[in-house]
Design an enzyme around this catalytic site. Structure first.
Site, short mmCIF file in Angstrom:
data_model
loop_
_atom_site.label_atom_id
_atom_site.label_comp_id
_atom_site.label_asym_id
_atom_site.label_seq_id
_atom_site.Cartn_x
_atom_site.Cartn_y
_atom_site.Cartn_z
N CYS A 159 0.83 -1.20 0.00
CA CYS A 159 0.00 0.00 0.00
C CYS A 159 0.87 1.26 0.00
O CYS A 159 1.66 1.46 -0.92
CB CYS A 159 -0.98 -0.05 1.18
SG CYS A 159 -2.32 1.15 1.07
N HIS A 214 -3.60 -5.12 0.71
CA HIS A 214 -2.98 -5.55 1.97
C HIS A 214 -2.97 -7.08 2.06
O HIS A 214 -3.98 -7.67 2.45
CB HIS A 214 -3.76 -4.98 3.16
CG HIS A 214 -3.55 -3.52 3.35
ND1 HIS A 214 -2.64 -3.00 4.23
CD2 HIS A 214 -4.13 -2.46 2.73
CE1 HIS A 214 -2.66 -1.68 4.16
NE2 HIS A 214 -3.56 -1.33 3.26
N GLU A 217 -1.70 -8.93 4.23
CA GLU A 217 -1.89 -9.36 5.62
C GLU A 217 -3.36 -9.36 6.02
O GLU A 217 -3.72 -9.90 7.07
CB GLU A 217 -1.04 -8.50 6.57
CG GLU A 217 -1.54 -7.08 6.84
CD GLU A 217 -1.21 -6.07 5.74
OE1 GLU A 217 -0.87 -6.48 4.62
OE2 GLU A 217 -1.31 -4.86 6.03
#
Lengths: 252, 206
Positions: free
Chosen positions: B80, B178, B180
């Site tokens: 990002c 993202h 994660e």
């Protein structure tokens, strides 16, 4: 194009999930971490965790639970409820929340909203609003829907956006817990006032309620009682939405 | 594996660290020069604003170290904002690291930020897409990259307009979404980056 988000909500009190109607008659609905993991595995796109915190012990319990949830969750987690300081926001983020949701305190002390958005970015700040129809307009309420404020809904949303809200979580007090469907007129009204994503909350009782909200362009919908009472699962809901031609995230 | 996660000082690395822990990693969190240790791979996380982050990196003395790592072709993954950082200039005057030519303008859309899961159309170049059958990832952003060189783009997404969301240039890897927070797909993408780091580490120690 971005897919509509199906967002289960966990209302947590004393480390247990609870759910009531019209913010009252709270019933025990399970262990929040176990439930969060189940929702994630079932295909939830994001989770909202709203804590009812009254004491320091409860805050510590809540942080420990959020950390446990974060260790296993692979989707975004928004945490709110009882946030009254930047230090508390800091703690929540350190324990693994991706965003924080601020409601009552943001109305009483709007400067906390600009502090959070300046320090962590507006993508980190969800402004939660509970509102209710009054004769000819929508009025904002706080303290879980018990206290009337001086704010009209559209005015407060615009102000909160200026203060740095990255997203709104808009609950209809009239619809919450009724399972009669989202408050579409309120959502339409809110959309005219801000350019941030709005999570629709309050009233989802059947998959058709999600379908009608999403077909209207609603990008994110919150689910609570529909899931707590084991009537259905996120996976089943998503499958029904797909059959209706709605492009949700699938397979996981 | 010696992996570094850069901490810009905001303390909200929880999801990224948890995802790396699940993959058996215990990364070094690097905030200032005294945290610096030899590493084989670096991750730039994705929270904050462009201008603020570059100022923090400069203020904390991390820029010379990062520039050296880049010169040594150490694999670096930007997530990002972490990817936007590789470029030269943001919309609001914030400057990036200038490692890659291009800007970081705002998205043009009626509802911003772009929040949620979205499809990524991947290019047929090898990238971190290995074992990802249907590339859908979680996005949260208002700005997007506009690289000068189209050849570095590895994936594109649509949100009212089409824009690049994955890049590779030498040892620099970047994703706008993202990983994660992107469920099993995101886990695989991180795993694929760790494999790149492992290969690099083996080469470097030879």
């Amino acid at each position: 194009m971005v897919k509509p988000r199906i967002i289960p909500c966990l209302d947590v009190k004393h480390g247990r999930v609870v759910k009531g109607v019209h913010f009252q008659d709270l019933k025990d609905a399970g262990d929040p971490v176990a439930l969060a993991v189940k929702y994630c595995d079932d295909g939830a796109d994001e989770l909202v965790w709203l804590d009812i915190i009254a004491t320091v012990e409860e805050e510590e319990l809540s942080l420990a639970l959020i950390q446990r949830a974060r260790e296993v969750l692979t989707i975004p987690l928004t945490v709110g409820g009882g946030i009254r300081s930047i230090r508390h926001v800091e703690e929540l983020l350190e324990h693994g929340a991706d965003k924080v949701s601020i409601n009552t305190y943001g109305i009483e002390h709007p400067e906390i909203l600009s502090h959070v958005s300046r320090r962590w970015g507006s993508q980190c700040l969800v402004v939660a609003i509970d509102a209710k129809w009054e004769e000819d307009h929508y009025q904002v309420y706080v303290h879980g829907g018990r206290t009337r404020t001086e704010h009209e809904l559209g005015d407060w949303m615009r102000r909160a956006q200026d203060l740095g809200a990255g997203e709104f979580l808009l609950t209809s007090i009239d619809r919450d817990g009724t399972q009669n469907g989202y408050d579409l007129p309120m959502l339409r009204y809110a959309r005219q006032h801000v350019s941030r994503p709005i999570i629709a909350s309050g009233g989802a009782g059947r998959v058709e309620h999600l379908t009608e909200a999403i077909r209207e362009g609603q990008q994110a919908v919150l689910l609570a009682s529909l899931l707590h009472q084991n009537q259905t699962t996120v996976g089943t809901i998503k499958q029904s939405l797909l059959e209706e031609g709605i492009d949700v995230r699938w397979p996981l | 594996m010696e992996l570094a996660v850069i901490d810009y000082g905001n303390g909200n690395l929880g999801s990224l660290l948890a995802a790396l822990h699940r993959l058996g990693q215990n990364p070094h969190v690097i905030h200032q020069t005294t945290d610096i240790v030899p590493v084989e791979g670096v991750i730039f996380p994705g929270v904050g604003s462009l201008e603020e982050v570059v100022n923090r990196l400069r203020h904390n003395g991390l820029l010379p170290w990062l520039t050296d790592l880049r010169a040594q072709s150490t694999p670096i993954l930007g997530i990002c904002l972490g990817m936007q950082l590789f470029f030269e200039q943001g919309d609001e005057g914030g400057e990036g690291l200038g490692w890659l030519k291009g800007n970081v303008p705002s998205l043009q859309a009626p509802v911003l930020p772009h929040i949620g899961w979205n499809d990524v159309t991947v290019t047929d170049h090898p990238f971190l897409w290995h074992n990802i059958v249907r590339p859908i990832f979680y996005f949260v952003h208002t700005y997007r990259i506009q690289p000068h060189e189209a050849a570095i783009v590895r994936g594109i997404t649509d949100y009212y307009e089409s824009f690049p969301v994955a890049i590779e240039s030498g040892s620099l890897y970047g994703v706008q979404f993202h990983p994660e927070l992107s469920g099993p797909n995101g886990t695989r993408l991180l795993q694929n980056f760790l494999e790149v780091v492992e290969t690099y580490g083996n080469m470097a120690s030879r």
